[in-house]
Design a protein around this motif. Sequence first.
Motif, PDB file in Angstrom:
ATOM      1  N   LEU A 414       7.413  -7.742  -8.246  1.00 45.20           N
ATOM      2  CA  LEU A 414       8.028  -6.507  -7.760  1.00 45.20           C
ATOM      3  C   LEU A 414       7.958  -5.395  -8.795  1.00 45.20           C
ATOM      4  CD1 LEU A 414      11.191  -7.969  -5.969  1.00 45.20           C
ATOM      5  CD2 LEU A 414       9.100  -7.110  -4.905  1.00 45.20           C
ATOM      6  N   GLU A 415       8.305  -5.705 -10.055  1.00 46.75           N
ATOM      7  CA  GLU A 415       8.391  -4.665 -11.081  1.00 46.75           C
ATOM      8  C   GLU A 415       7.031  -4.291 -11.653  1.00 46.75           C
ATOM      9  OE1 GLU A 415      11.155  -5.920 -14.044  1.00 46.75           O
ATOM     10  OE2 GLU A 415      12.892  -5.799 -12.706  1.00 46.75           O
ATOM     11  N   ASP A 416       6.150  -5.281 -11.863  1.00 40.95           N
ATOM     12  CA  ASP A 416       4.861  -5.025 -12.505  1.00 40.95           C
ATOM     13  C   ASP A 416       3.718  -4.882 -11.503  1.00 40.95           C
ATOM     14  OD1 ASP A 416       6.083  -5.331 -15.066  1.00 40.95           O
ATOM     15  OD2 ASP A 416       5.988  -7.489 -14.812  1.00 40.95           O
ATOM     16  N   GLY A 417       3.998  -5.237 -10.244  1.00 35.32           N
ATOM     17  CA  GLY A 417       2.982  -5.121  -9.207  1.00 35.32           C
ATOM     18  C   GLY A 417       3.324  -4.055  -8.189  1.00 35.32           C
ATOM     19  N   VAL A 418       4.302  -4.343  -7.328  1.00 32.22           N
ATOM     20  CA  VAL A 418       4.641  -3.445  -6.228  1.00 32.22           C
ATOM     21  C   VAL A 418       5.069  -2.067  -6.739  1.00 32.22           C
ATOM     22  CG1 VAL A 418       6.176  -3.056  -4.267  1.00 32.22           C
ATOM     23  CG2 VAL A 418       5.260  -5.353  -4.705  1.00 32.22           C
ATOM     24  N   ASN A 419       6.051  -2.049  -7.637  1.00 33.05           N
ATOM     25  CA  ASN A 419       6.570  -0.758  -8.095  1.00 33.05           C
ATOM     26  C   ASN A 419       5.519   0.066  -8.829  1.00 33.05           C
ATOM     27  OD1 ASN A 419       9.001  -1.465  -6.992  1.00 33.05           O
ATOM     28  ND2 ASN A 419      10.017  -1.909  -8.932  1.00 33.05           N
ATOM     29  N   ILE A 420       4.717  -0.587  -9.653  1.00 37.11           N
ATOM     30  CA  ILE A 420       3.678   0.130 -10.394  1.00 37.11           C
ATOM     31  C   ILE A 420       2.608   0.650  -9.448  1.00 37.11           C
ATOM     32  CG2 ILE A 420       1.872  -0.109 -12.129  1.00 37.11           C
ATOM     33  CD1 ILE A 420       4.773   0.013 -13.182  1.00 37.11           C
ATOM     34  N   ALA A 421       2.245  -0.150  -8.447  1.00 30.40           N
ATOM     35  CA  ALA A 421       1.245   0.288  -7.472  1.00 30.40           C
ATOM     36  C   ALA A 421       1.726   1.516  -6.714  1.00 30.40           C
ATOM     37  CB  ALA A 421       0.929  -0.849  -6.506  1.00 30.40           C
ATOM     38  N   ILE A 422       2.978   1.509  -6.275  1.00 29.01           N
ATOM     39  CA  ILE A 422       3.527   2.641  -5.525  1.00 29.01           C
ATOM     40  C   ILE A 422       3.623   3.879  -6.403  1.00 29.01           C
ATOM     41  CG2 ILE A 422       5.622   3.492  -4.400  1.00 29.01           C
ATOM     42  CD1 ILE A 422       6.076   0.676  -3.333  1.00 29.01           C
ATOM     43  N   ARG A 423       3.945   3.696  -7.687  1.00 26.27           N
ATOM     44  CA  ARG A 423       4.078   4.838  -8.587  1.00 26.27           C
ATOM     45  C   ARG A 423       2.725   5.378  -9.052  1.00 26.27           C
ATOM     46  NH1 ARG A 423       8.718   6.164 -10.995  1.00 26.27           N
ATOM     47  NH2 ARG A 423       7.600   6.836 -12.871  1.00 26.27           N
ATOM     48  N   SER A 424       1.654   4.649  -8.769  1.00 24.72           N
ATOM     49  CA  SER A 424       0.329   5.042  -9.244  1.00 24.72           C
ATOM     50  C   SER A 424      -0.579   5.568  -8.148  1.00 24.72           C
ATOM     51  CB  SER A 424      -0.352   3.846  -9.922  1.00 24.72           C
ATOM     52  OG  SER A 424       0.419   3.338 -10.983  1.00 24.72           O
ATOM     53  N   ASP A 425      -0.430   5.054  -6.939  1.00 28.04           N
ATOM     54  CA  ASP A 425      -1.362   5.310  -5.851  1.00 28.04           C
ATOM     55  C   ASP A 425      -0.640   6.053  -4.732  1.00 28.04           C
ATOM     56  OD1 ASP A 425      -2.898   4.969  -3.423  1.00 28.04           O
ATOM     57  OD2 ASP A 425      -4.064   3.427  -4.460  1.00 28.04           O
ATOM     58  N   ALA A 426      -1.016   7.305  -4.465  1.00 28.49           N
ATOM     59  CA  ALA A 426      -0.333   8.107  -3.448  1.00 28.49           C
ATOM     60  C   ALA A 426      -0.500   7.509  -2.059  1.00 28.49           C
ATOM     61  CB  ALA A 426      -0.852   9.540  -3.470  1.00 28.49           C
ATOM     62  N   ASP A 427      -1.645   6.856  -1.800  1.00 32.93           N
ATOM     63  CA  ASP A 427      -1.844   6.232  -0.493  1.00 32.93           C
ATOM     64  C   ASP A 427      -0.875   5.070  -0.290  1.00 32.93           C
ATOM     65  OD1 ASP A 427      -3.867   7.969   0.259  1.00 32.93           O
ATOM     66  OD2 ASP A 427      -5.442   6.711  -0.628  1.00 32.93           O
ATOM     67  N   LEU A 428      -0.648   4.286  -1.340  1.00 29.91           N
ATOM     68  CA  LEU A 428       0.318   3.191  -1.229  1.00 29.91           C
ATOM     69  C   LEU A 428       1.737   3.730  -1.104  1.00 29.91           C
ATOM     70  CD1 LEU A 428      -0.951   0.471  -3.739  1.00 29.91           C
ATOM     71  CD2 LEU A 428      -1.078   0.475  -1.238  1.00 29.91           C
ATOM     72  N   LEU A 429       2.026   4.840  -1.757  1.00 30.40           N
ATOM     73  CA  LEU A 429       3.338   5.464  -1.593  1.00 30.40           C
ATOM     74  C   LEU A 429       3.546   5.848  -0.138  1.00 30.40           C
ATOM     75  CD1 LEU A 429       5.964   6.674  -2.735  1.00 30.40           C
ATOM     76  CD2 LEU A 429       4.669   8.768  -3.215  1.00 30.40           C
ATOM     77  N   ARG A 430       2.543   6.450   0.479  1.00 34.68           N
ATOM     78  CA  ARG A 430       2.647   6.795   1.905  1.00 34.68           C
ATOM     79  C   ARG A 430       2.909   5.549   2.751  1.00 34.68           C
ATOM     80  NH1 ARG A 430      -2.002   9.919   0.516  1.00 34.68           N
ATOM     81  NH2 ARG A 430      -1.559  12.178   0.587  1.00 34.68           N
ATOM     82  N   GLU A 431       2.169   4.496   2.457  1.00 36.20           N
ATOM     83  CA  GLU A 431       2.313   3.264   3.223  1.00 36.20           C
ATOM     84  C   GLU A 431       3.733   2.713   3.105  1.00 36.20           C
ATOM     85  OE1 GLU A 431      -0.566   1.043   4.827  1.00 36.20           O
ATOM     86  OE2 GLU A 431      -0.613   3.175   5.287  1.00 36.20           O
ATOM     87  N   ALA A 432       4.270   2.680   1.880  1.00 37.37           N
ATOM     88  CA  ALA A 432       5.614   2.154   1.660  1.00 37.37           C
ATOM     89  C   ALA A 432       6.668   3.034   2.316  1.00 37.37           C
ATOM     90  CB  ALA A 432       5.886   2.022   0.164  1.00 37.37           C
ATOM     91  N   LEU A 433       6.451   4.342   2.289  1.00 41.64           N
ATOM     92  CA  LEU A 433       7.438   5.254   2.854  1.00 41.64           C
ATOM     93  C   LEU A 433       7.555   5.113   4.370  1.00 41.64           C
ATOM     94  CD1 LEU A 433       6.945   8.561   0.839  1.00 41.64           C
ATOM     95  CD2 LEU A 433       8.876   6.985   0.757  1.00 41.64           C
ATOM     96  N   ARG A 434       6.531   4.646   5.023  1.00 43.31           N
ATOM     97  CA  ARG A 434       6.624   4.444   6.461  1.00 43.31           C
ATOM     98  C   ARG A 434       7.716   3.430   6.789  1.00 43.31           C
ATOM     99  NH1 ARG A 434       3.289   6.554   9.777  1.00 43.31           N
ATOM    100  NH2 ARG A 434       3.674   4.941  11.331  1.00 43.31           N
ATOM    101  N   GLY A 435       7.835   2.405   5.978  1.00 37.90           N
ATOM    102  CA  GLY A 435       8.907   1.447   6.191  1.00 37.90           C
ATOM    103  C   GLY A 435      10.257   2.002   5.774  1.00 37.90           C
ATOM    104  N   PHE A 436      10.289   2.693   4.636  1.00 36.63           N
ATOM    105  CA  PHE A 436      11.539   3.272   4.137  1.00 36.63           C
ATOM    106  C   PHE A 436      12.138   4.241   5.157  1.00 36.63           C
ATOM    107  CE2 PHE A 436      13.590   6.892   2.013  1.00 36.63           C
ATOM    108  CZ  PHE A 436      14.627   6.243   1.355  1.00 36.63           C
ATOM    109  N   HIS A 437      11.291   5.052   5.775  1.00 38.53           N
ATOM    110  CA  HIS A 437      11.757   6.054   6.729  1.00 38.53           C
ATOM    111  C   HIS A 437      11.881   5.517   8.155  1.00 38.53           C
ATOM    112  CE1 HIS A 437      12.092   9.607   4.276  1.00 38.53           C
ATOM    113  NE2 HIS A 437      10.910   9.382   3.717  1.00 38.53           N
TER     114      HIS A 437
END
Length: 496
Positions: A414-437
């Motif tokens: 979670l800390e070294d994979g998921v969180n870092i990926a979301i903080r680095s890749d804008a496309d992954l941030l978009r993907e994660a935000l779909r669930g958050f929202h």
Amino acid sequence: MHERVLIIGAGIGGLCAALALAPTGRDIVILERDPAPPRGGADNAFTDWTRRGVGHLRHSHAFLARLRTIIRNEHPELHADLLAAGCRELGFERMLTDLHRQAYRPQAADRDFVVLTSRRTTLELVIRRYVERYPNVRIDSETFVRKLLTQHDPQGLRVVGASVADADGARDIIGDLVIDASGRTSSCVEQLVEEGAAIPEESESAGIVYFTRHYRLLAGAQEPQRTKAGGTGDLGFLKFGLFPADNGCFSITLCTPEPEMELRKAIVRPEVFDAICARLPGLAPWVDPAVAEGVSRVFGMGELHSRWRQVAGEGIAPLLGYFPVGDALVRTNPLYGRGCSFAAITAYALRDVIVSTGDAADRIQAFQARINDDLRPYYLNMRDQDRAAIRRARQQLTPGYRPSLRSRLIKSFLEDGVNIAIRSDADLLREALRGFHMLEHPSAWLKRPDNLAKVLRYWFTRRDQKADAYPPKPGPGRTEMFQSLGLAADVDMIQA
């Protein structure tokens, strides 16, 4: 079909039910126990509105993208009213890190990742005044619902109205439908169960206690710039969040695990609350006395439980003419900011059901099926995260605890994979935000092979090669924080 709808409660859930049903032409009567809002604008509502029935009225609130989109699409005039009253829209670009910005290219979908935020009193005031403009809606303030009116018929227990009391005495109001939006303290379900209704319920503690204080920027002061530290964080013994609001105001919410008794007792003092914020890099610029001043006491909220109720389904006798919405049906941990969105989704699901069929038994079955599809995944996701957080809080207070290999691997992923990926890749941030929202299943994005492959690549990348993606430490450790506040860091360990 011309029907009369009684809505119990004029909070966010009841107002969303009115927003959904008023355009259908039905006669709507909202029964509200508390007084009407005071005259004037947002500041008057915040300081003077008495809402005994809404214990969380002056805690931080935000409307996730799904609810904001409902308002924008279904009620564009209301959306304009909210913005005119000072409500804020926080868009996708606010969430971008410096790494994102290096390669960021705007996309059309980014316009949907918007949070609508303000003081809860402002949101409720504006929505209420908009609802009152409908000629087929009436709000009866200071009207207490004593009990539901019911009758037994061959199909099952049927709710046919409500017995109320107001300044003129007691009276009965008949309705074709009764919508229970009276919140987490609703007594309607208990009454119906006593009369023979089967309403299965699951409930468990969220494991946290909530504390909120409101602030206002000083005259001439500008909002601090977003820093890498960010306005949210989790120290284990303390979670925190910053909520920009309307008209130069903002709020800060601090959450403690239930076992942190010493911290809980101290944090209600404004000087301690401010001292904690001043030691958190993401909050310190906001509570700088040269920037803002506190304008409220510290509001606490405990006894937080998640709750899921079923009003229909296999093996459950039909309950006719009664539809709970919002916290009366599903109660969530406020930490996730989904309560208002749950209420709105429930209300609009009910609208779709009501306009599609007039059969009372079909309505309640279809309503529950929609709730199961639309909300159950988010409820289960929240429940699992709460259980994990409760375990971590207990472990932190257990002397000599050492996590298992499995726990360490999950934490690292979670800390070294998921969180870092979301903080680095804008496309992954978009993907994660779909669930958050709440635009899709909260775990769907990570189950897609391409997304999971990206996350795994970040996880397996050497830490020094992704160092820029790690956020700074959100704040001091437990011992350091307690010592700076003059609290005994070992008291809760002994009690635990």
